[in-house]
Design a protein around this motif. Structure first.
Motif, mmCIF file in Angstrom:
data_model
loop_
_atom_site.group_PDB
_atom_site.id
_atom_site.type_symbol
_atom_site.label_atom_id
_atom_site.label_comp_id
_atom_site.label_asym_id
_atom_site.label_seq_id
_atom_site.Cartn_x
_atom_site.Cartn_y
_atom_site.Cartn_z
ATOM 1 N N SER A 297 -9.018 65.297 27.974
ATOM 2 C CA SER A 297 -9.281 64.642 29.257
ATOM 3 C C SER A 297 -9.057 65.602 30.407
ATOM 4 O O SER A 297 -9.700 65.492 31.449
ATOM 5 C CB SER A 297 -8.351 63.450 29.468
ATOM 6 O OG SER A 297 -8.441 62.575 28.397
ATOM 7 N N ALA A 298 -8.116 66.536 30.237
ATOM 8 C CA ALA A 298 -7.813 67.460 31.326
ATOM 9 C C ALA A 298 -8.868 68.542 31.439
ATOM 10 O O ALA A 298 -9.102 69.082 32.517
ATOM 11 C CB ALA A 298 -6.433 68.087 31.113
ATOM 12 N N ILE A 299 -9.514 68.862 30.322
ATOM 13 C CA ILE A 299 -10.494 69.943 30.387
ATOM 14 C C ILE A 299 -11.882 69.382 30.726
ATOM 15 O O ILE A 299 -12.742 70.111 31.217
ATOM 16 C CB ILE A 299 -10.521 70.738 29.063
ATOM 17 C CG1 ILE A 299 -11.095 72.139 29.310
ATOM 18 C CG2 ILE A 299 -11.348 70.075 27.998
ATOM 19 C CD1 ILE A 299 -10.324 73.212 28.678
ATOM 20 N N LEU A 300 -12.087 68.087 30.494
ATOM 21 C CA LEU A 300 -13.428 67.506 30.716
ATOM 22 C C LEU A 300 -13.935 67.674 32.151
ATOM 23 O O LEU A 300 -15.054 68.141 32.347
ATOM 24 C CB LEU A 300 -13.438 66.036 30.299
ATOM 25 C CG LEU A 300 -13.690 65.800 28.803
ATOM 26 C CD1 LEU A 300 -13.516 64.334 28.445
ATOM 27 C CD2 LEU A 300 -15.074 66.279 28.402
ATOM 28 N N PRO A 301 -13.131 67.325 33.194
ATOM 29 C CA PRO A 301 -13.664 67.499 34.557
ATOM 30 C C PRO A 301 -13.873 68.967 34.913
ATOM 31 O O PRO A 301 -14.703 69.285 35.759
ATOM 32 C CB PRO A 301 -12.585 66.890 35.464
ATOM 33 C CG PRO A 301 -11.477 66.471 34.613
ATOM 34 C CD PRO A 301 -11.798 66.711 33.193
ATOM 35 N N LEU A 302 -13.123 69.846 34.237
ATOM 36 C CA LEU A 302 -13.238 71.272 34.544
ATOM 37 C C LEU A 302 -14.630 71.804 34.181
ATOM 38 O O LEU A 302 -15.150 72.694 34.865
ATOM 39 C CB LEU A 302 -12.157 72.035 33.769
ATOM 40 C CG LEU A 302 -12.028 73.529 34.037
ATOM 41 C CD1 LEU A 302 -11.791 73.808 35.508
ATOM 42 C CD2 LEU A 302 -10.884 74.104 33.215
ATOM 43 N N LEU A 303 -15.228 71.231 33.143
ATOM 44 C CA LEU A 303 -16.525 71.760 32.697
ATOM 45 C C LEU A 303 -17.636 71.515 33.725
ATOM 46 O O LEU A 303 -18.297 72.466 34.137
ATOM 47 C CB LEU A 303 -16.872 71.203 31.320
ATOM 48 C CG LEU A 303 -15.983 71.747 30.203
ATOM 49 C CD1 LEU A 303 -16.058 70.896 28.958
ATOM 50 C CD2 LEU A 303 -16.366 73.181 29.871
ATOM 51 N N PRO A 304 -17.855 70.259 34.182
ATOM 52 C CA PRO A 304 -18.875 70.098 35.239
ATOM 53 C C PRO A 304 -18.501 70.815 36.532
ATOM 54 O O PRO A 304 -19.396 71.282 37.244
ATOM 55 C CB PRO A 304 -18.943 68.580 35.455
ATOM 56 C CG PRO A 304 -17.811 68.001 34.725
ATOM 57 C CD PRO A 304 -17.336 68.976 33.713
ATOM 58 N N MET A 305 -17.198 70.942 36.827
ATOM 59 C CA MET A 305 -16.809 71.626 38.059
ATOM 60 C C MET A 305 -17.171 73.108 37.964
ATOM 61 O O MET A 305 -17.673 73.702 38.924
ATOM 62 C CB MET A 305 -15.307 71.447 38.298
ATOM 63 C CG MET A 305 -14.849 71.797 39.693
ATOM 64 S SD MET A 305 -15.768 70.976 41.004
ATOM 65 C CE MET A 305 -14.867 69.457 41.160
ATOM 66 N N THR A 306 -16.920 73.706 36.808
ATOM 67 C CA THR A 306 -17.297 75.110 36.605
ATOM 68 C C THR A 306 -18.814 75.256 36.682
ATOM 69 O O THR A 306 -19.337 76.178 37.310
ATOM 70 C CB THR A 306 -16.799 75.597 35.226
ATOM 71 O OG1 THR A 306 -15.456 75.181 35.054
ATOM 72 C CG2 THR A 306 -16.889 77.097 35.119
ATOM 73 N N ALA A 307 -19.513 74.314 36.050
ATOM 74 C CA ALA A 307 -20.978 74.353 36.088
ATOM 75 C C ALA A 307 -21.460 74.261 37.532
ATOM 76 O O ALA A 307 -22.371 74.985 37.950
ATOM 77 C CB ALA A 307 -21.552 73.211 35.257
ATOM 78 N N PHE A 308 -20.815 73.395 38.315
ATOM 79 C CA PHE A 308 -21.204 73.224 39.726
ATOM 80 C C PHE A 308 -21.028 74.533 40.492
ATOM 81 O O PHE A 308 -21.901 74.936 41.266
ATOM 82 C CB PHE A 308 -20.369 72.110 40.356
ATOM 83 C CG PHE A 308 -20.574 71.957 41.841
ATOM 84 C CD1 PHE A 308 -21.817 71.612 42.353
ATOM 85 C CD2 PHE A 308 -19.536 72.176 42.730
ATOM 86 C CE1 PHE A 308 -22.012 71.478 43.731
ATOM 87 C CE2 PHE A 308 -19.723 72.047 44.092
ATOM 88 C CZ PHE A 308 -20.965 71.699 44.596
ATOM 89 N N LEU A 309 -19.884 75.203 40.262
ATOM 90 C CA LEU A 309 -19.627 76.468 40.970
ATOM 91 C C LEU A 309 -20.731 77.480 40.709
ATOM 92 O O LEU A 309 -21.031 78.317 41.550
ATOM 93 C CB LEU A 309 -18.295 77.064 40.512
ATOM 94 C CG LEU A 309 -17.058 76.604 41.244
ATOM 95 C CD1 LEU A 309 -15.836 77.283 40.669
ATOM 96 C CD2 LEU A 309 -17.157 76.905 42.729
#
Lengths: 166, 668
Positions: free
Chosen positions: B249-261
């Protein structure tokens, strides 16, 4: 040889040294294996495929509960009696339920998960591929003059450097 | 009456009212074109953040003064705990962590209102309204479902104290970073929502979202990273990432956020990916809320779970509302998203960036599926199963390798279009280095296909990035006649965003090497020894010298028992290691592991004790984890790169002025 001249010698030395160090460290790390009796090694391999029936998501080999201690003893007894790894894992699965398996069996209802994985990958690949191909078909060879971008300076410097090299 | 509790609870209630004012005032201000109402909305957010600060200070005060009349204080703290551990107990447990979450979110919102809102007149009311609504959602949970200021029915003499697993310095940094990282996704979300609601769908919101997204990405990464480090040094299973549902759950939001960057760069420069960027920020926030739900609901069994509580279903509803509103907004505005296609070739950096965002989203989808599948299995066929590390390693591992190679390729590819000659020249060096590395690895006996492919990908990134730094520094050196180190430093000054980003990639590559080596080549030994007996582990001779007991007398620790182990290699003393177990007065049946680690650049020896009997017959488990220190070093490089990327852009004018001075005296 433009490439070698492009990167200065000190940098090359550092790079080669870095790669060599990385390789050597892996070498050093991989040599020298644990000297365990065969059954002990097998037993640990089996423990790593099982989970503690009481804790959450804790591998059997690193759990210190009494029940896990007994399970570990049982694995060794059964190995000595000639059971195979699969038999032993199946034994614990019947006793404590399928959640003690660390690895999800690829059968029955669980196939839905693998279906989801395949579907998700296929969807991303197809939709993404379609989008990229549609971009390519609409591609324009000559770009409209856009606002200066942040590394135009570098492109200009590089072009100049390449012309000097050529 | 408990004054502290009253102040805290009142502050939260008024904060809820203030957030409501923010929403109502923004809606009214937008419709009636009332500047006054819009200003009131802004101030209401600031007031709400001040009030949540009052609440968190009240709770902190109650913890420090051992106010066990407050139920939360009595359940997570005790008199014998150090002040810093009392601070850490603030965000342990359901209500405390929720308060920390809301406070931290309100701090971000206040900063956003002060820094960014004045610059976005087109979307200020919409952004404020979104922030207000988000605050309301969490304050409702705090006020009605999980109040940190609920009173104890009977004031106990002493509190229960922090859960033994949490009594560790790691508790001081990991949860704050992770919680802050999760809440920080709310700012890019608010900007995306404002863009959708206001219909201003061009690059404007992207420009302002970038800094906030970078902050979010960085804090969330550091939070995850610290979690791994903590697990490794404390939990005693020899690893740092267990694919536990809460870790996922902690890594899940990181993936779209990295993709967004990455995708935002494409929109900034090429005008494409308008829809995709919005989807990514909305998904990041929805997944962050999903994470809080997952942790708090007890839905998926996890080592991190709080006790089951009524707040779980509430968060599920919140996730549902977030997703629903996002989809409705996207569909509503879809006709207005005119793609400005400025695309020339698939062999371009933009194409590489787009593909890497796809891989990240594919990873998010499979991780989400694996995390939730046990729930479906239990619901549909009433069978409890575990989706453990083997599944995730099998499906995420290959995607990670693809991502490594795509990162390397994206670094090498130029923007717009590469002439075929240029392309070959750019690829030559990284490809050659990678090839040599693979041959070297095979020569020294690396046969595992996964390890070979992953290490090759990491080397490709290192080589491609080194080439980029070298070309940039060479250009600056030629232009200014500066020596190499100066030219190299000037690169970061010139374009911190790009060269800082490359440094993050180097960190990723270094971490990947450590992850692969320690996953594929970990060695494990177990020994049952009496005092004076020795055993061999991974080429080291370990002599068990006996058990020792100590009483540190803080944090509710009753006694620590350590096994003194003498470590030698070829007769040479390496050192003494003291793995043990820690027993707590209030949690007699929950001893915590004390891991002993002896590390160098090549490997960690990692010992922990599994148990002993009355005759000191002790079971010791030894892991040899190759190259693991590089995981922490890579994490440091990653964080340094992320911080560098924050440095403000120099304006073009400043650069020209900067250039003019040294260049004038430079020989042609």
């Amino acid at each position: 040889m433009s490439l070698l001249t492009a990167l200065s010698r000190p940098l090359m030395v550092v790079l080669v040294a870095a790669v060599a160090t990385a390789c050597l460290s892996v070498l050093a790390a991989t040599t020298g294996s644990a000297q365990l009796p065969a059954t002990e090694e097998q037993a640990i391999a089996i423990e790593r495929q099982l989970l503690c029936p009481q804790c959450t998501n804790k591998r059997l080999d690193v759990c210190e509960l009494a029940i896990c201690y007994d399970m570990k003893q049982l694995i060794r007894e059964r190995l000595e009696a000639g059971s195979t790894a699969d038999d032993i894992i199946l034994f614990f699965e019947t006793r404590y339920g399928p959640q003690v398996r660390a690895e999800l069996p690829r059968e029955g209802f669980n196939l839905w998960l693998f279906g989801w994985v395949t579907g998700a990958l296929a969807l991303v690949a197809l939709a993404g591929g379609w989008f990229l191909l549609s971009l390519r078909s609409r591609a324009r060879p000559a770009p409209a003059a856009t606002a200066p971008v942040d590394d135009d300076w570098l492109d200009a410097e590089l072009r100049a450097a390449e012309e000097r090299d050529a | 009456m408990n004054l502290t509790a009253t102040i805290g609870a009142a502050a939260l209630l008024i904060a809820l009212a203030a957030s409501t004012v923010a929403v109502v005032a923004s809606i009214y201000g937008q419709h009636a074109h009332s500047r006054l109402a819009l200003m009131a909305g802004r101030r209401a957010i600031l007031a709400a953040s001040a009030l949540t600060t009052v609440a968190i200070v009240a709770l902190g005060y109650a913890l420090l003064t051992n106010d066990f009349g407050i139920a939360h204080v009595a359940s997570v703290s005790s008199e014998g705990m150090q002040a810093r551990m009392k601070w850490a107990s603030l965000y342990s447990g359901q209500p405390g962590s929720l308060l920390f979450w809301t406070w931290s979110m309100s701090m971000f919102m206040a900063a956003f209102v002060l820094i960014t809102v004045p610059k976005i007149p087109w979307g200020a009311p919409h952004a404020i309204g979104t922030l207000g609504a988000t605050l309301i959602a969490f304050l409702i949970a705090l006020v009605f479902f999980a109040s940190p200021f609920r009173l104890s029915p009977v004031t106990p003499e002493d509190g229960i104290g922090l859960n033994p697993l949490l009594v560790d310095p790691g508790m001081l940094i990991h949860p704050p970073f992770l919680l802050t990282g999760l809440v920080s996704t709310s700012i890019p979300f608010a900007l995306g929502a404002a863009a959708l609601m206001s219909g201003r769908l061009d690059q404007a919101w992207i420009r302002h979202a970038r800094g906030w997204a970078l902050a979010s990405f960085l804090i969330l990464s550091v939070g995850n990273f610290l979690g791994g480090w903590w697990a490794y040094t404390v939990l005693g299973w020899g690893g740092y990432w267990g694919w536990d549902p809460v870790e996922n759950s902690a890594i899940l939001p990181l993936l779209p956020m990295t993709a967004f960057l990455h995708a935002l760069v494409v929109q900034e420069r090429r005008g494409m990916l308008k829809l995709w960027n919005l989807v990514l920020v909305l998904a990041a926030f929805a997944l962050a809320v999903f994470g809080t739900f997952n942790v708090r609901s007890g839905l998926v069994a996890s080592v991190h779970s709080f006790a089951q509580s009524e707040v779980g279903p509430y968060f599920l509803v919140l996730v549902g509302i977030t997703v629903l509103v996002s989809v409705v907004l996207l569909v509503w505005r879809l006709p207005r998203m005119h793609a400005e296609v400025e695309f020339e070739s698939l062999a371009s950096r933009e194409a590489g960036l787009i593909m890497n965002t796809y891989v990240m989203i594919a990873m998010a989808l499979v991780i989400l599926g694996g995390t939730l599948f046990p729930v479906f299995s239990e619901l549909v066929q009433n069978v409890r199963i575990t989706v453990g590390p083997p599944f995730f390693n099998d499906v995420v591992g290959p995607l990670l390798i693809v991502l490594l190679f795509l990162t390397a390729a994206g670094t090498v590819l130029p923007w717009r279009k590469a002439a075929s000659g240029t392309l070959a020249r750019r690829f030559l060096f990284p490809a050659a280095v990678t090839l040599v590395a693979v041959m070297g690895l095979i020569a020294i006996g690396v046969r595992d296909a996964f390890a070979l492919a992953g290490l090759a990908g990491a080397v490709a990134i290192l080589a491609a990035t080194a080439r980029e730094y070298a070309t940039g520094a060479r250009a600056l050196r030629a232009a200014r006649g500066a020596p190499w180190p100066v030219a190299f430093g000037a690169l970061f000054n010139r374009d911190p965003r790009k060269y800082g980003g490359y440094l993050v990639h180097i960190g990723v590559a270094v971490m990947a090497i450590a992850v692969i080596a320690s996953t594929v080549y970990q060695e494990q030994t177990r020994a049952l020894v009496r005092p004076g007996e020795s055993f061999e582990a991974s080429g080291y001779t370990m002599t068990f010298e006996g058990l020792e007991g100590r009483s540190p007398g803080v944090n509710g620790i009753e006694v620590e028992i350590v096994a003194v182990v003498r470590v030698e290699r070829d007769g040479r003393l390496i050192g003494f290691m003291e793995p043990g177990r820690r027993f707590f007065a209030n949690f007699p049946d929950q001893p915590a592991a004390m891991v002993a680690v002896e590390g160098n650049l090549r490997r960690d020896l990692y010992l922990f004790v599994q148990g002993w009997d009355a005759e000191q017959l002790t079971e010791i488990q030894a892991f040899m984890n190759p190259l693991i220190i590089w995981l922490w070093i890579g994490g440091g490089i990653f964080a340094a790169g992320g911080l560098l990327a924050f440095a403000p852009f120099k304006s073009r004018r400043a650069i020209e002025v900067d250039e003019a001075a040294p260049a004038s005296g430079q020989p042609a």
